[in-house]
Design a protein around this motif. Structure first.
Motif, PDB file in Angstrom:
ATOM      1  N   LEU A 131       0.860  -1.093  -0.122  1.00 47.14           N
ATOM      2  CA  LEU A 131      -0.100   0.079   0.016  1.00 47.14           C
ATOM      3  C   LEU A 131       1.173   1.156  -0.013  1.00 47.14           C
ATOM      4  CD1 LEU A 131      -2.737  -1.125   2.294  1.00 47.14           C
ATOM      5  CD2 LEU A 131      -2.537  -1.590   0.132  1.00 47.14           C
ATOM      6  N   CYS A 132       1.008   1.792  -1.183  1.00 48.41           N
ATOM      7  CA  CYS A 132       2.150   2.992  -1.297  1.00 48.41           C
ATOM      8  C   CYS A 132       1.878   4.247  -1.186  1.00 48.41           C
ATOM      9  CB  CYS A 132       2.531   2.654  -3.106  1.00 48.41           C
ATOM     10  SG  CYS A 132       1.204   2.936  -4.004  1.00 48.41           S
ATOM     11  N   GLY A 133       0.514   4.434  -0.750  1.00 51.53           N
ATOM     12  CA  GLY A 133       0.103   5.869  -0.431  1.00 51.53           C
ATOM     13  C   GLY A 133      -1.284   6.276  -0.929  1.00 51.53           C
ATOM     14  N   LYS A 134      -1.195   7.585  -1.475  1.00 51.67           N
ATOM     15  CA  LYS A 134      -2.505   7.753  -2.156  1.00 51.67           C
ATOM     16  C   LYS A 134      -3.013   7.032  -3.300  1.00 51.67           C
ATOM     17  CE  LYS A 134      -2.788  12.471  -0.048  1.00 51.67           C
ATOM     18  NZ  LYS A 134      -2.607  13.759  -0.218  1.00 51.67           N
ATOM     19  N   GLY A 135      -1.822   6.483  -4.036  1.00 50.90           N
ATOM     20  CA  GLY A 135      -2.230   5.741  -5.070  1.00 50.90           C
ATOM     21  C   GLY A 135      -2.505   6.387  -6.319  1.00 50.90           C
ATOM     22  N   LYS A 136      -2.688   5.683  -7.294  1.00 49.26           N
ATOM     23  CA  LYS A 136      -2.811   6.203  -8.769  1.00 49.26           C
ATOM     24  C   LYS A 136      -4.366   6.253  -9.108  1.00 49.26           C
ATOM     25  CE  LYS A 136      -1.383   5.157 -13.504  1.00 49.26           C
ATOM     26  NZ  LYS A 136      -0.480   4.487 -14.559  1.00 49.26           N
ATOM     27  N   LYS A 137      -5.018   7.328  -9.547  1.00 49.74           N
ATOM     28  CA  LYS A 137      -6.224   7.265  -9.689  1.00 49.74           C
ATOM     29  C   LYS A 137      -6.583   7.587 -11.358  1.00 49.74           C
ATOM     30  CE  LYS A 137      -7.027  12.371  -8.716  1.00 49.74           C
ATOM     31  NZ  LYS A 137      -7.516  13.145  -7.559  1.00 49.74           N
ATOM     32  N   ASP A 138      -7.699   7.401 -11.828  1.00 56.83           N
ATOM     33  CA  ASP A 138      -8.348   7.892 -13.028  1.00 56.83           C
ATOM     34  C   ASP A 138      -9.920   8.252 -12.749  1.00 56.83           C
ATOM     35  OD1 ASP A 138      -9.752   5.373 -12.923  1.00 56.83           O
ATOM     36  OD2 ASP A 138      -8.441   4.580 -14.306  1.00 56.83           O
ATOM     37  N   GLU A 139     -10.623   8.292 -13.554  1.00 57.91           N
ATOM     38  CA  GLU A 139     -11.937   8.940 -13.565  1.00 57.91           C
ATOM     39  C   GLU A 139     -12.867   7.515 -12.868  1.00 57.91           C
ATOM     40  OE1 GLU A 139     -11.713   8.182 -17.912  1.00 57.91           O
ATOM     41  OE2 GLU A 139     -10.560   8.460 -16.258  1.00 57.91           O
ATOM     42  N   PHE A 140     -12.257   6.346 -12.618  1.00 55.70           N
ATOM     43  CA  PHE A 140     -13.260   5.186 -12.489  1.00 55.70           C
ATOM     44  C   PHE A 140     -12.680   4.896 -11.109  1.00 55.70           C
ATOM     45  CE2 PHE A 140     -13.611   4.768 -17.197  1.00 55.70           C
ATOM     46  CZ  PHE A 140     -14.761   5.060 -17.074  1.00 55.70           C
ATOM     47  N   SER A 141     -11.256   4.718 -10.668  1.00 54.10           N
ATOM     48  CA  SER A 141     -11.084   4.433  -9.529  1.00 54.10           C
ATOM     49  C   SER A 141      -9.554   4.847  -8.995  1.00 54.10           C
ATOM     50  CB  SER A 141     -10.859   2.732  -9.728  1.00 54.10           C
ATOM     51  OG  SER A 141      -9.893   2.253 -10.497  1.00 54.10           O
ATOM     52  N   ARG A 142      -9.251   4.419  -8.019  1.00 52.58           N
ATOM     53  CA  ARG A 142      -8.059   4.848  -7.445  1.00 52.58           C
ATOM     54  C   ARG A 142      -7.122   3.549  -7.078  1.00 52.58           C
ATOM     55  NH1 ARG A 142      -5.472   9.329  -5.007  1.00 52.58           N
ATOM     56  NH2 ARG A 142      -7.487  10.457  -4.924  1.00 52.58           N
ATOM     57  N   THR A 143      -5.837   3.269  -7.570  1.00 50.50           N
ATOM     58  CA  THR A 143      -5.091   1.895  -7.402  1.00 50.50           C
ATOM     59  C   THR A 143      -4.387   2.336  -6.063  1.00 50.50           C
ATOM     60  OG1 THR A 143      -4.974   1.340  -9.770  1.00 50.50           O
ATOM     61  CG2 THR A 143      -3.741   0.376  -8.344  1.00 50.50           C
ATOM     62  N   LEU A 144      -4.566   1.749  -4.933  1.00 45.87           N
ATOM     63  CA  LEU A 144      -3.801   1.969  -3.701  1.00 45.87           C
ATOM     64  C   LEU A 144      -2.661   1.183  -3.612  1.00 45.87           C
ATOM     65  CD1 LEU A 144      -6.819   2.216  -1.311  1.00 45.87           C
ATOM     66  CD2 LEU A 144      -5.367   4.141  -2.317  1.00 45.87           C
ATOM     67  N   GLN A 145      -2.348  -0.072  -4.394  1.00 42.73           N
ATOM     68  CA  GLN A 145      -1.181  -0.780  -4.183  1.00 42.73           C
ATOM     69  C   GLN A 145      -0.353  -0.714  -5.523  1.00 42.73           C
ATOM     70  OE1 GLN A 145      -3.962  -2.113  -5.630  1.00 42.73           O
ATOM     71  NE2 GLN A 145      -3.115  -3.692  -6.711  1.00 42.73           N
ATOM     72  N   GLN A 146       1.053  -1.440  -5.129  1.00 42.01           N
ATOM     73  CA  GLN A 146       1.809  -1.714  -5.988  1.00 42.01           C
ATOM     74  C   GLN A 146       2.049  -3.128  -5.894  1.00 42.01           C
ATOM     75  OE1 GLN A 146       5.428   0.849  -6.452  1.00 42.01           O
ATOM     76  NE2 GLN A 146       4.283   2.680  -6.753  1.00 42.01           N
ATOM     77  N   ASP A 147       2.174  -3.922  -6.919  1.00 36.18           N
ATOM     78  CA  ASP A 147       2.487  -5.240  -6.937  1.00 36.18           C
ATOM     79  C   ASP A 147       3.878  -5.917  -7.091  1.00 36.18           C
ATOM     80  OD1 ASP A 147      -0.810  -6.083  -7.225  1.00 36.18           O
ATOM     81  OD2 ASP A 147      -0.321  -4.551  -8.707  1.00 36.18           O
ATOM     82  N   THR A 148       3.801  -6.953  -6.472  1.00 31.38           N
ATOM     83  CA  THR A 148       5.133  -7.694  -6.527  1.00 31.38           C
ATOM     84  C   THR A 148       5.187  -9.081  -6.664  1.00 31.38           C
ATOM     85  OG1 THR A 148       6.227  -5.837  -5.065  1.00 31.38           O
ATOM     86  CG2 THR A 148       7.502  -7.958  -5.542  1.00 31.38           C
ATOM     87  N   LEU A 149       5.240 -10.016  -7.515  1.00 31.18           N
ATOM     88  CA  LEU A 149       5.018 -11.391  -7.907  1.00 31.18           C
ATOM     89  C   LEU A 149       6.240 -11.924  -7.294  1.00 31.18           C
ATOM     90  CD1 LEU A 149       3.531 -11.568 -11.433  1.00 31.18           C
ATOM     91  CD2 LEU A 149       2.313 -11.208  -9.251  1.00 31.18           C
TER      92      LEU A 149
END
Length: 373
Positions: free
Chosen positions: A123-141
């Motif tokens: 959970l990297c902070g405020k995240g990346k947003k667009d008009e539909f949603s805000r992505t709060l996480q960055q993924d690590t496989l």
């Protein structure tokens, strides 16, 4: 690439030196894959393919769309990365939403579906947003080279709220923690698969979160609870007393590490200049991955998309905290001044590096190897 013959000598593996390689990571990986697998842990933060032009050039790109080109780009590097991982080794791959699901399918093919460990979401902070949603996480496989030989993933936690003492242990109140997988989830091929017998003679055969030797110690110290006497018929659990640390299975949601902005501010302060490198990962995040994957104190850690050198600082911090002698191999292409930024960070970290109490050498000495292209 004659300089890379350092990997062919025992001196590299016996010395405390870490290595910074200047050059294309494909050249480097191609040069070292001829050796016996020697890497315990790989962390990479590759280009996310957000539409920008590649700075890495491969022979695959002509006539390909950007997704196909990116998959070709990352595939050959992951194949070579797998070949240098030890059987018990693991790899963590940071990735954005653009290629997350394609990367998962690709990694299932390269490493095997059965060797997938998890997608660890920071959970990297405020995240990346667009008009539909805000992505709060960055993924690590995360994948294992061979999950059956992989060390158990653990997270250390201190308990201070025990309120029970069902067996009247003179040491006081305790909490019972899980110390095994269920029989259904246990792997009979895992090195920690064995039988434990209760005082009443009931045998529990399954995969445990500790080795047989560690279990024998816990039994001798009366730290395994089998349920009330005289039946002793419950699934064995570990007794953890107030103030003691215990090992738990890590969550895939990481909510305790600094944010992207925190990491940026820290790097700006460390390097003495703002904005030299955008969107660095926090040192604590990579340190967390090193800890939960149970890397040995003499592990070899590699990052062949070194960027600003966060992985090196994470390794150095962990060595400082537990007296380890882990070595770090960083590979960074000479582009856009990024290599010089990485080099500067490594030097800054080394300037403040304490001495190993078991050696006259620093934890991590800096060794610079140019990699011809």
């Amino acid at each position: 690439m004659e300089d890379l013959e350092i990997f062919n000598s025992e001196s590299f593996f016996k010395s405390p030196s870490s290595i910074l390689v200047k050059g294309d990571n494909l050249d480097f990986l191609s040069s070292v894959e001829k050796f016996e697998p020697f890497v315990d842990f790989i962390y990479i933060d590759p280009p996310y393919n957000t539409g920008n032009n590649f700075t890495y050039k491969d022979r695959f790109y002509e006539g390909k769309d950007r997704h196909s080109a990116w998959l070709d780009f990352i595939k050959i590097r992951l194949e070579k990365a797998r070949s240098i991982l030890k059987d018990e080794g693991v790899i963590f791959i940071a990735i954005g939403q653009d290629e997350l699901y394609r990367l998962k399918v690709l990694c299932d093919d390269i490493f095997g579906e059965d060797n997938f460990i998890n997608n660890f979401m920071w959970l990297c902070g405020k995240g990346k947003k667009d008009e539909f949603s805000r992505t709060l996480q960055q993924d690590t496989l995360c994948y294992a080279k061979n999950r059956r030989k992989c060390r158990p993933f653990v997270e250390i936690q201190e308990r201070n709220y025990k309120t029970q003492n069902p067996d009247n242990d003179p040491r006081g109140q305790w909490f019972s923690g899980s110390i095994s997988f269920s029989e259904k989830r246990s792997s009979k091929n895992h090195k920690n698969f064995f039988a434990v017998e209760s005082p009443s003679g009931i045998k529990w055969e399954r995969q445990w979160l500790c080795s047989k030797e560690e279990m024998e110690t816990l039994l001798a110290e009366n730290k395994i609870y089998f349920g009330p006497a005289p039946d002793y018929a419950n699934v064995p659990r570990q007794k953890i007393f107030n103030g003691e640390e215990n090992q738990i299975i890590p969550k895939n949601i990481i909510d305790h590490c600094p944010t992207t902005r925190d990491a940026q501010n820290y790097l700006d302060k460390l390097l003495g200049e703002k904005g030299l490198f955008d969107n660095p990962k926090p040192v604590e995040l990579i340190e967390h991955f090193l800890k939960i994957s149970n890397t040995p104190k003499n592990a070899v850690i590699m990052d062949f998309f070194a960027g600003s050198g966060t992985t090196f600082e994470a390794v150095s911090r962990l060595n400082e905290s537990d007296g380890g002698n882990r070595k770090c191999i960083l590979v960074q292409k000479d582009e856009g001044n990024i290599f010089e930024i990485c080099k500067k960070r490594v030097q800054k970290v080394i300037e403040n590096e304490p001495l190993n109490t078991q050696s006259k050498d620093p934890y991590c000495r800096f060794c610079y190897i140019p990699c011809s292209q």
